[in-house]
Design a protein around this motif. Structure first.
Motif, PDB file in Angstrom:
ATOM      1  N   TYR A   1      41.784  55.083  40.263  1.00 33.81           N
ATOM      2  CA  TYR A   1      42.401  54.042  39.905  1.00 33.81           C
ATOM      3  C   TYR A   1      41.862  52.572  40.765  1.00 33.81           C
ATOM      4  O   TYR A   1      41.678  51.943  39.887  1.00 33.81           O
ATOM      5  N   ILE A   2      41.609  52.477  41.589  1.00 36.39           N
ATOM      6  CA  ILE A   2      40.875  51.273  42.661  1.00 36.39           C
ATOM      7  C   ILE A   2      39.511  50.983  41.666  1.00 36.39           C
ATOM      8  O   ILE A   2      39.068  49.865  41.541  1.00 36.39           O
ATOM      9  N   GLN A   3      38.250  52.069  42.353  1.00 37.13           N
ATOM     10  CA  GLN A   3      36.987  51.833  42.857  1.00 37.13           C
ATOM     11  C   GLN A   3      36.613  52.092  41.301  1.00 37.13           C
ATOM     12  O   GLN A   3      35.610  51.233  41.177  1.00 37.13           O
ATOM     13  N   PRO A   4      37.226  52.512  40.226  1.00 37.22           N
ATOM     14  CA  PRO A   4      36.741  51.811  38.961  1.00 37.22           C
ATOM     15  C   PRO A   4      36.748  50.404  38.542  1.00 37.22           C
ATOM     16  O   PRO A   4      35.791  48.926  38.422  1.00 37.22           O
ATOM     17  N   LEU A   5      37.547  49.328  39.327  1.00 36.21           N
ATOM     18  CA  LEU A   5      37.736  47.893  39.405  1.00 36.21           C
ATOM     19  C   LEU A   5      36.815  47.007  39.931  1.00 36.21           C
ATOM     20  O   LEU A   5      36.398  46.214  39.241  1.00 36.21           O
ATOM     21  N   LEU A   6      36.712  47.915  41.015  1.00 34.29           N
ATOM     22  CA  LEU A   6      35.329  47.005  41.988  1.00 34.29           C
ATOM     23  C   LEU A   6      34.270  47.081  41.588  1.00 34.29           C
ATOM     24  O   LEU A   6      33.756  46.467  42.119  1.00 34.29           O
ATOM     25  N   THR A   7      33.901  48.662  40.602  1.00 38.00           N
ATOM     26  CA  THR A   7      32.641  48.404  40.668  1.00 38.00           C
ATOM     27  C   THR A   7      32.128  47.460  39.342  1.00 38.00           C
ATOM     28  O   THR A   7      31.662  47.090  39.699  1.00 38.00           O
ATOM     29  N   LYS A   8      32.814  47.037  38.550  1.00 35.99           N
ATOM     30  CA  LYS A   8      32.884  46.348  37.802  1.00 35.99           C
ATOM     31  C   LYS A   8      33.301  44.941  37.677  1.00 35.99           C
ATOM     32  O   LYS A   8      32.325  44.338  36.878  1.00 35.99           O
ATOM     33  N   LEU A   9      33.607  44.948  38.757  1.00 39.09           N
ATOM     34  CA  LEU A   9      33.670  43.435  40.033  1.00 39.09           C
ATOM     35  C   LEU A   9      32.596  43.315  40.915  1.00 39.09           C
ATOM     36  O   LEU A   9      32.678  42.195  41.621  1.00 39.09           O
TER      37      LEU A   9
ATOM     38  N   LEU B   1      46.290  44.002  42.963  1.00 39.27           N
ATOM     39  CA  LEU B   1      45.332  43.438  43.541  1.00 39.27           C
ATOM     40  C   LEU B   1      44.563  42.175  42.032  1.00 39.27           C
ATOM     41  O   LEU B   1      43.647  41.078  42.532  1.00 39.27           O
ATOM     42  N   ARG B   2      44.518  42.641  41.165  1.00 37.34           N
ATOM     43  CA  ARG B   2      44.449  41.773  39.836  1.00 37.34           C
ATOM     44  C   ARG B   2      44.793  40.464  40.044  1.00 37.34           C
ATOM     45  O   ARG B   2      44.193  39.353  39.935  1.00 37.34           O
TER      46      ARG B   2
ATOM     47  N   GLY C   1      42.265  49.428  29.539  1.00 33.68           N
ATOM     48  CA  GLY C   1      41.722  50.898  29.979  1.00 33.68           C
ATOM     49  C   GLY C   1      41.716  50.936  31.239  1.00 33.68           C
ATOM     50  O   GLY C   1      41.774  50.947  32.311  1.00 33.68           O
ATOM     51  N   SER C   2      41.061  52.175  31.315  1.00 36.81           N
ATOM     52  CA  SER C   2      40.669  52.682  32.834  1.00 36.81           C
ATOM     53  C   SER C   2      39.893  51.702  33.964  1.00 36.81           C
ATOM     54  O   SER C   2      39.762  52.094  34.855  1.00 36.81           O
ATOM     55  N   THR C   3      38.696  51.375  33.662  1.00 33.69           N
ATOM     56  CA  THR C   3      38.595  49.930  34.524  1.00 33.69           C
ATOM     57  C   THR C   3      39.299  49.233  34.833  1.00 33.69           C
ATOM     58  O   THR C   3      39.221  48.410  36.496  1.00 33.69           O
ATOM     59  N   GLY C   4      40.816  48.865  34.169  1.00 37.89           N
ATOM     60  CA  GLY C   4      41.490  47.943  34.562  1.00 37.89           C
ATOM     61  C   GLY C   4      41.154  46.649  34.435  1.00 37.89           C
ATOM     62  O   GLY C   4      41.693  45.576  35.042  1.00 37.89           O
ATOM     63  N   LEU C   5      40.654  46.471  33.656  1.00 35.84           N
ATOM     64  CA  LEU C   5      39.254  44.425  33.823  1.00 35.84           C
ATOM     65  C   LEU C   5      39.056  44.935  32.528  1.00 35.84           C
ATOM     66  O   LEU C   5      37.773  45.650  32.028  1.00 35.84           O
TER      67      LEU C   5
ATOM     68  N   ASP D   1      35.704  43.008  29.827  1.00 36.74           N
ATOM     69  CA  ASP D   1      34.946  42.685  29.875  1.00 36.74           C
ATOM     70  C   ASP D   1      35.438  41.216  29.918  1.00 36.74           C
ATOM     71  O   ASP D   1      34.645  39.942  30.488  1.00 36.74           O
ATOM     72  N   TRP D   2      35.953  40.703  29.016  1.00 31.85           N
ATOM     73  CA  TRP D   2      36.726  39.308  28.687  1.00 31.85           C
ATOM     74  C   TRP D   2      37.412  38.688  29.863  1.00 31.85           C
ATOM     75  O   TRP D   2      36.794  37.690  30.244  1.00 31.85           O
ATOM     76  N   GLU D   3      38.173  39.582  29.999  1.00 31.60           N
ATOM     77  CA  GLU D   3      38.522  38.967  32.182  1.00 31.60           C
ATOM     78  C   GLU D   3      37.502  38.661  32.823  1.00 31.60           C
ATOM     79  O   GLU D   3      37.429  38.360  33.466  1.00 31.60           O
ATOM     80  N   LEU D   4      36.398  40.053  32.574  1.00 28.08           N
ATOM     81  CA  LEU D   4      35.443  39.926  33.835  1.00 28.08           C
ATOM     82  C   LEU D   4      34.292  38.528  33.504  1.00 28.08           C
ATOM     83  O   LEU D   4      34.052  37.796  34.232  1.00 28.08           O
ATOM     84  N   ASP D   5      34.589  37.737  32.203  1.00 28.60           N
ATOM     85  CA  ASP D   5      33.892  36.516  31.810  1.00 28.60           C
ATOM     86  C   ASP D   5      34.694  35.439  32.578  1.00 28.60           C
ATOM     87  O   ASP D   5      34.113  34.358  33.006  1.00 28.60           O
TER      88      ASP D   5
END
Length: 562
Positions: free
Chosen positions: A260-268, A399-400, A420-424, A426-430
């Motif tokens: 649950y957490i690592q996919p979000l951190l990888t994207k961040l 965390l978000r 989605g599964s990453t918790g984030l 693409d446009w939220e990351l931007d």
């Protein structure tokens, strides 16, 4: 008599020689060997950065699907337009937003992707065809007859950097392309406000530099909730078991973090580095006695008492002394059998659905009730397997918020896909990268400007080559970050801004700038006067005597002439 005159002349020459040596050799040598070394700093460039003129540029592509433009209108595309917005934040800070909007018609493959049965599948198919660069957006204009969107939805925002915009059939008939674009402009601007940077977010990112307007309470609350930008963060998950004699808790924290957490951190990863650890604390109490509610036969924690929960627990958490990065604490508290079930109430005395709360720039706490496991025939301690999916769902949402991922409120007629599964998305990351880039630039500029003012005010502080190198590196990185923001290269802008803030902080907190490593002028006088005064007094008296004798001889010669 002649011998006395020779001795006197010899004494005068000796005094003059000593004075000449002291003045011509001793004083320059002493001045050179005791002066404060101050390396050159780019003061003019720092002063230019103090007057911040930021321009943020975003590339937007508007794609017309089949049936949205007439053949006459289609002849005038592709077409490119530039829209500028200027905002003056204060006397030293100005913002300009530039949108490069390119209009074109959809390709055959994009038309096939838009023929998918659902908007989510169309979003995935469009992403497969081409991935939009970081910081850019693609808006697909679809006809009113399209079945991708429900009837009450005009705009669909997917998980990537694409959006679907429905246009009415009456808007393309009998209208010029300019009229059609004028009709689309308000909706496209709303899409940009949601998926890209907004003036509210950028102004909140400048909170260290400018004073926010009291009327914008939402942006102030968001900026105070999230941690400040940092090159790295420490995330700690703690399981609090106040009564190990009643229950034996089992939690698969390693598997839950990976799922649950690592996919979000990888994207961040472009934003910051993260390190994770976990611990179990026994006999750890909240420090607040919950109240028993007889109507619900449960214990409650009111919102007024939540502020007193953190301090007693924080003393047991420990800290990583080897790291200076901020620490995000996530605590899972399992109440003992005598205070179970335990529920958290909000300001309206209603139960919080997640049974959790978060503290700004600190972390979050969740209460996990296990009273259902205590059956009459149960043997203590009871083995309890914690539902990590339920726990991590709460911690992921907290965390978000703490990392500054703002949940935008969708305007009427908008439908936003789940992240989605990453918790984030693409446009939220931007959006986060835009805010972090501006925040880093503002913070580094303030740090470098403050350091330059400090060094200018206190001339005795040593400026060694290492500090000058860090300052020059910070100034260069700041200039590159501002240039990349202006060019719309979001990834490079964030990287340069991170380098600028790290270099500026290394220069500002350099140990050589400590006040114990230099001496003020009054201390210098106290040290040098006992050393030089005994030597200078005879020399000065001899010089005064020589001057007096010279004047006496001149008066005698003048008297003889008269």
């Amino acid at each position: 008599m002649a011998t006395t005159e020779v001795e006197r002349r010899r004494g005068q020459l000796a005094a003059l020689s000593i004075a000449a040596v002291v003045i011509m050799v001793g004083v320059p040598l002493w001045w050179r060997t005791t002066e404060t070394y101050r390396a050159w700093l780019p003061v003019s460039q720092i002063n230019e950065l103090a007057n911040m003129q930021l321009q943020l540029s975003a590339d937007v592509e508007v794609v017309f699907a089949r049936g949205t433009v007439t053949p006459e209108q289609q002849k005038k595309v592709p077409l490119t337009q530039t829209q500028d917005e200027e905002h003056t934040v204060d006397e030293n800070t100005a913002l300009r937003y530039r949108y490069e909007i390119r209009y074109r018609t959809a390709t055959v493959m994009e038309e096939d992707a838009l023929d998918q049965p659902t908007a989510a599948e169309a979003d995935l198919s469009l992403h497969t065809l081409s991935e939009s660069p970081c910081g850019s957006l693609v808006v697909y204009v679809i006809p009113e007859s399209s079945s991708l969107l429900p009837e009450d939805v005009d705009v669909y925002i997917g998980q990537r950097r694409t959006a679907l915009l429905r246009i009415g059939a009456q808007m393309r008939v009998g209208r010029t392309l300019e009229q059609l674009l004028a009709h689309l402009e308000p909706r496209i601007k709303q899409v940009l406000q949601v998926m890209s940077f907004s003036h509210t977010d950028i102004t909140a990112a400048l909170s260290d530099r400018v004073r926010l307007s009291p009327g914008n309470k939402e942006s102030i609350a968001d900026s105070m909730r999230a941690f400040k930008s940092s090159p790295g963060y420490e995330i700690t998950f703690s399981l609090l078991n106040p009564d190990p004699k009643s229950h034996r808790l089992n939690w698969d924290i390693e598997g839950a973090v990976q799922t649950y957490i690592q996919p979000l951190l990888t994207k961040l990863a472009p934003v910051a580095n993260f390190s994770l650890d976990s611990q179990t604390l026994y006999y750890a109490m909240l420090g607040v006695n919950p109240r028993f509610d007889s109507s619900s036969s449960a214990y409650t924690l009111n919102s007024d008492s939540l502020a007193h929960v953190i301090n007693p627990v924080e003393a047991r958490l420990g800290s990583n002394a080897a790291s200076s990065n901020p620490v995000l604490n996530f605590l899972l508290y399992v109440p003992d059998a005598h205070h179970s079930p335990l529920y958290i109430h909000d300001n309206k005395k209603q139960e919080v659905p997640s049974n959790a709360f978060h503290s700004p720039r600190w972390g979050g706490i969740m209460v996990y009730n296990v009273n259902g496991f205590y059956r009459p025939e149960a043997v203590l301690p009871v083995d309890i397997n914690i539902n990590m999916a339920k726990v991590m769902g709460v911690f992921l949402a907290q965390l978000r918020l703490l990392l500054g991922v703002q949940s935008s409120t969708a305007p009427p007629g908008f439908l936003m896909a789940p992240c989605g599964s990453t918790g984030l998305a693409d446009w939220e990351l931007d959006r986060l990268m835009w805010s972090r880039s501006v925040e880093n630039v503002a913070t580094a500029t303030t740090t470098i400007t403050s350091l330059a003012q400090l060094l200018d005010q206190i001339g005795n502080i040593v400026i060694n080559d290492n500090i000058a190198e860090q300052v020059s590196s910070a100034v260069t990185s700041l200039q590159l970050a501002v240039a990349e923001l202006e060019a719309g290269n979001l990834g490079f802008a964030l990287q340069y801004s991170k380098e600028a803030i790290m270099a500026s902080e290394r220069a500002f907190f350099d140990p050589s700038l400590l006040h114990l490593l230099y001496f003020p002028d009054d201390q210098k006088f106290a040290i040098y006067i006992p050393l030089f005064l005994p030597m200078c007094v005879p020399i000065l008296l001899s010089l005064l005597k020589i001057v007096s004798e010279v004047r006496q001889k001149r008066r005698e010669k003048q008297a003889k002439k008269d």
